[in-house]
Design a protein around this motif. Structure first.
Motif, PDB file in Angstrom:
ATOM      1  N   GLY A 192       0.697  -7.422  10.682  1.00  0.00           N
ATOM      2  CA  GLY A 192       1.817  -6.552  11.079  1.00  0.00           C
ATOM      3  C   GLY A 192       2.870  -6.436   9.997  1.00  0.00           C
ATOM      4  O   GLY A 192       3.190  -5.316   9.539  1.00  0.00           O
ATOM      5  N   PRO A 193       3.459  -7.580   9.579  1.00  0.00           N
ATOM      6  CA  PRO A 193       4.443  -7.471   8.484  1.00  0.00           C
ATOM      7  C   PRO A 193       3.862  -6.885   7.199  1.00  0.00           C
ATOM      8  O   PRO A 193       4.556  -6.167   6.464  1.00  0.00           O
ATOM      9  CB  PRO A 193       4.880  -8.928   8.269  1.00  0.00           C
ATOM     10  CG  PRO A 193       4.604  -9.613   9.558  1.00  0.00           C
ATOM     11  CD  PRO A 193       3.384  -8.941  10.104  1.00  0.00           C
ATOM     12  N   ARG A 194       2.578  -7.148   6.948  1.00  0.00           N
ATOM     13  CA  ARG A 194       1.980  -6.629   5.714  1.00  0.00           C
ATOM     14  C   ARG A 194       1.854  -5.109   5.754  1.00  0.00           C
ATOM     15  O   ARG A 194       2.151  -4.433   4.763  1.00  0.00           O
ATOM     16  CB  ARG A 194       0.607  -7.267   5.487  1.00  0.00           C
ATOM     17  CG  ARG A 194      -0.099  -6.726   4.242  1.00  0.00           C
ATOM     18  CD  ARG A 194      -1.327  -7.529   3.892  1.00  0.00           C
ATOM     19  NE  ARG A 194      -2.092  -6.880   2.837  1.00  0.00           N
ATOM     20  CZ  ARG A 194      -1.782  -6.932   1.545  1.00  0.00           C
ATOM     21  NH1 ARG A 194      -0.709  -7.592   1.158  1.00  0.00           N
ATOM     22  NH2 ARG A 194      -2.531  -6.325   0.647  1.00  0.00           N
ATOM     23  N   VAL A 195       1.431  -4.552   6.873  1.00  0.00           N
ATOM     24  CA  VAL A 195       1.303  -3.099   6.971  1.00  0.00           C
ATOM     25  C   VAL A 195       2.674  -2.437   6.841  1.00  0.00           C
ATOM     26  O   VAL A 195       2.832  -1.411   6.153  1.00  0.00           O
ATOM     27  CB  VAL A 195       0.613  -2.715   8.292  1.00  0.00           C
ATOM     28  CG1 VAL A 195       0.714  -1.216   8.537  1.00  0.00           C
ATOM     29  CG2 VAL A 195      -0.848  -3.143   8.279  1.00  0.00           C
ATOM     30  N   VAL A 196       3.681  -3.025   7.504  1.00  0.00           N
ATOM     31  CA  VAL A 196       5.037  -2.466   7.388  1.00  0.00           C
ATOM     32  C   VAL A 196       5.538  -2.564   5.952  1.00  0.00           C
ATOM     33  O   VAL A 196       6.096  -1.604   5.397  1.00  0.00           O
ATOM     34  CB  VAL A 196       5.986  -3.200   8.352  1.00  0.00           C
ATOM     35  CG1 VAL A 196       7.426  -2.740   8.131  1.00  0.00           C
ATOM     36  CG2 VAL A 196       5.572  -2.957   9.793  1.00  0.00           C
ATOM     37  N   TRP A 197       5.322  -3.736   5.348  1.00  0.00           N
ATOM     38  CA  TRP A 197       5.802  -3.957   3.984  1.00  0.00           C
ATOM     39  C   TRP A 197       5.132  -3.017   2.988  1.00  0.00           C
ATOM     40  O   TRP A 197       5.801  -2.353   2.186  1.00  0.00           O
ATOM     41  CB  TRP A 197       5.547  -5.424   3.610  1.00  0.00           C
ATOM     42  CG  TRP A 197       5.829  -5.757   2.178  1.00  0.00           C
ATOM     43  CD1 TRP A 197       6.930  -5.405   1.460  1.00  0.00           C
ATOM     44  CD2 TRP A 197       4.988  -6.501   1.298  1.00  0.00           C
ATOM     45  NE1 TRP A 197       6.834  -5.889   0.175  1.00  0.00           N
ATOM     46  CE2 TRP A 197       5.654  -6.578   0.057  1.00  0.00           C
ATOM     47  CE3 TRP A 197       3.763  -7.137   1.446  1.00  0.00           C
ATOM     48  CZ2 TRP A 197       5.109  -7.240  -1.031  1.00  0.00           C
ATOM     49  CZ3 TRP A 197       3.228  -7.803   0.355  1.00  0.00           C
ATOM     50  CH2 TRP A 197       3.901  -7.847  -0.862  1.00  0.00           C
ATOM     51  N   ILE A 198       3.806  -2.926   3.036  1.00  0.00           N
ATOM     52  CA  ILE A 198       3.096  -2.083   2.067  1.00  0.00           C
ATOM     53  C   ILE A 198       3.297  -0.603   2.375  1.00  0.00           C
ATOM     54  O   ILE A 198       3.408   0.222   1.446  1.00  0.00           O
ATOM     55  CB  ILE A 198       1.596  -2.432   2.058  1.00  0.00           C
ATOM     56  CG1 ILE A 198       1.396  -3.913   1.714  1.00  0.00           C
ATOM     57  CG2 ILE A 198       0.851  -1.569   1.054  1.00  0.00           C
ATOM     58  CD1 ILE A 198       1.906  -4.298   0.352  1.00  0.00           C
ATOM     59  N   GLY A 199       3.371  -0.231   3.660  1.00  0.00           N
ATOM     60  CA  GLY A 199       3.582   1.175   3.999  1.00  0.00           C
ATOM     61  C   GLY A 199       4.939   1.681   3.533  1.00  0.00           C
ATOM     62  O   GLY A 199       5.043   2.693   2.824  1.00  0.00           O
ATOM     63  N   VAL A 200       6.002   0.966   3.930  1.00  0.00           N
ATOM     64  CA  VAL A 200       7.346   1.364   3.494  1.00  0.00           C
ATOM     65  C   VAL A 200       7.489   1.194   1.980  1.00  0.00           C
ATOM     66  O   VAL A 200       8.112   2.020   1.296  1.00  0.00           O
ATOM     67  CB  VAL A 200       8.410   0.542   4.248  1.00  0.00           C
ATOM     68  CG1 VAL A 200       9.809   0.917   3.779  1.00  0.00           C
ATOM     69  CG2 VAL A 200       8.283   0.767   5.746  1.00  0.00           C
TER      70      VAL A 200
END
Length: 430
Positions: A376-384
């Protein structure tokens, strides 16, 4: 001497009309320079063509001098379009191999610096703005940070961490720990990556075009090769940066980066800064390949839309941010298992085991689902982060290109002004 000069000028004019000797630009530059030097020499020595005792010689000198000057000066009056160098003291003609090679080298260096500066800026901005999310992701992926639950198996999901007060306190404690090596290391590593990716991509696409291949068909392969090569180049700086960053993120007390680096080098030598380097490459190469190939294909598709205005051939920064977010979120989800393995290897939790031994041990002790820890944090971090990275990259490259173009225009105007002044000076001396 006064009779020899007109004969020499006649001989040169005749050779020029017959096409003998060097190129037109070289002949014009050399002859005009020598003519101007002889005028200055004769004027300084007190003898001029008009002081000749023979009126016929004077008239012949003036006639031939004017004819030769008119034959030599059109290139100077026409400006830089005819390829004549900007200075009369320059012996090089237009289109020589040395001049073209130096121009190509100058252009390549300028483009490389543009990409490197833009990449360094974009990488530093992303790391500085989104570092707390990266810290949460790293702590969720670690096997030693959060307590073990459920019959001795490590539950590193965000929900399990939030349910436990102790785990929640540890998870959000000092979210900026390790930010210094992350930001300082992101600048050179991103500069190396973007500075290597863009020239390599252009070289591969040009190679396909020169060999008669279909650029649209081979574009993905070119982007793949460029991203893989740039990942290997940037890993030289990125690997020690990641080691120090994640060591700082996992430190319970606030340990300065210098002390972390010193202790690591004392314990394991310089190899300690590159522990987990192979797992780093195993993550970065697929990550960058997927992200940049996806981004380039989305970019190409968006540019080729029929509904796109004809006066906007290039993407705007908002469009780059949108497709960068899509490419980043997809890449972050797909490469989460590789990132989790890299985290465990860099934190030295596998006690020097090879990556396949680490995979086997993790699966046997914690199950295969643990490889999706922190998704979850990884998708948010890499997406943003992808949105910010590609938007900043686009803005910086456009700004640097506009600045360089303005500098070149100013320099060109200065050269033209200098040529006009030299032309007027030579005309007055003649």
């Amino acid at each position: 001497m006064q009779h020899w000069i007109p004969l020499s000028l006649r001989w040169r004019a005749r050779r020029r009309q017959q096409g003998a000797g060097g190129g037109p630009a070289a002949l014009r530059s050399t002859s005009a320079r020598r003519l101007a030097r002889r005028r200055r020499t004769s004027s300084h020595s007190g003898s001029s063509y008009n002081n000749s005792s023979d009126p016929s010689a004077n008239s012949a000198c003036v006639l031939v001098s004017r004819c030769e000057t008119n034959a030599l000066l059109p290139g100077l009056r026409d400006g830089p379009d005819d390829g004549i160098p900007g200075s009369l003291d320059d012996d090089r003609g237009s289109g020589t191999p040395s001049t073209s090679s130096q121009t190509e080298l100058s252009t390549f260096t300028r483009r490389y610096l543009h990409h490197a500066i833009a990449g360094a800026t974009a990488g530093a901005v992303v790391e500085a703005l989104l570092f707390p999310i990266d810290t949460i992701k790293t702590r969720l992926q670690s096997g030693n940070f959060l307590p073990s639950v459920q019959s001795g198996r490590h539950d590193s999901s965000l929900k399990a961490a939030m349910d436990s007060h102790f785990a929640r306190q540890k998870l959000f404690h000092r979210p900026l720990a390790g930010v210094t090596p992350a930001v300082l290391g992101a600048m050179p590593s991103s500069a190396l990556f973007v500075g290597s990716y863009e020239p390599t991509k252009s070289a591969l696409l040009n190679l396909v075009q020169r060999t008669g291949g279909d650029v649209d068909k081979w574009s993905s392969a070119c982007h793949l090769g460029a991203a893989a090569f740039a990942s290997c180049v940037s890993a030289i700086v990125r690997t020690p940066t990641e080691v120090l960053k994640q060591q700082g993120q996992m430190a319970v007390q606030g340990t300065p980066t210098f002390e972390l680096c010193r202790d690591l080098v004392r314990k394991s030598g310089l190899r300690g800064l590159y522990q987990g380097g192979w797992s780093m490459l195993m993550r970065d190469i697929p990550f960058n390949v997927i992200e940049f190939v996806t981004y380039e294909q989305l970019r190409r598709s968006l540019k080729n839309l029929k509904s796109r205005p004809s006066d906007q051939p290039e993407l705007t920064s908002k469009e780059s941010a949108l497709i960068g977010c899509m490419a980043g979120a997809l890449t972050g989800a797909l490469t989460c298992p590789l990132d989790m393995l890299k985290t465990r290897m860099m934190l030295n939790e596998m006690a020097g085991k090879a990556w396949w031994q680490a995979v086997r041990e993790i699966v046997s002790k914690e199950g295969p689902a643990v490889f999706w820890s922190g998704i979850g944090p990884r998708v948010v971090w890499i997406g943003v982060g992808g949105s910010i990275f590609f938007a900043t990259l686009d803005i910086m490259e456009k700004s640097l290109l506009a600045y360089t173009t303005q500098r070149e225009n100013d320099a060109s105007k200065k050269v033209r002004r200098k040529q006009n002044q030299q032309q007027q000076r030579v005309t007055l001396e003649v």
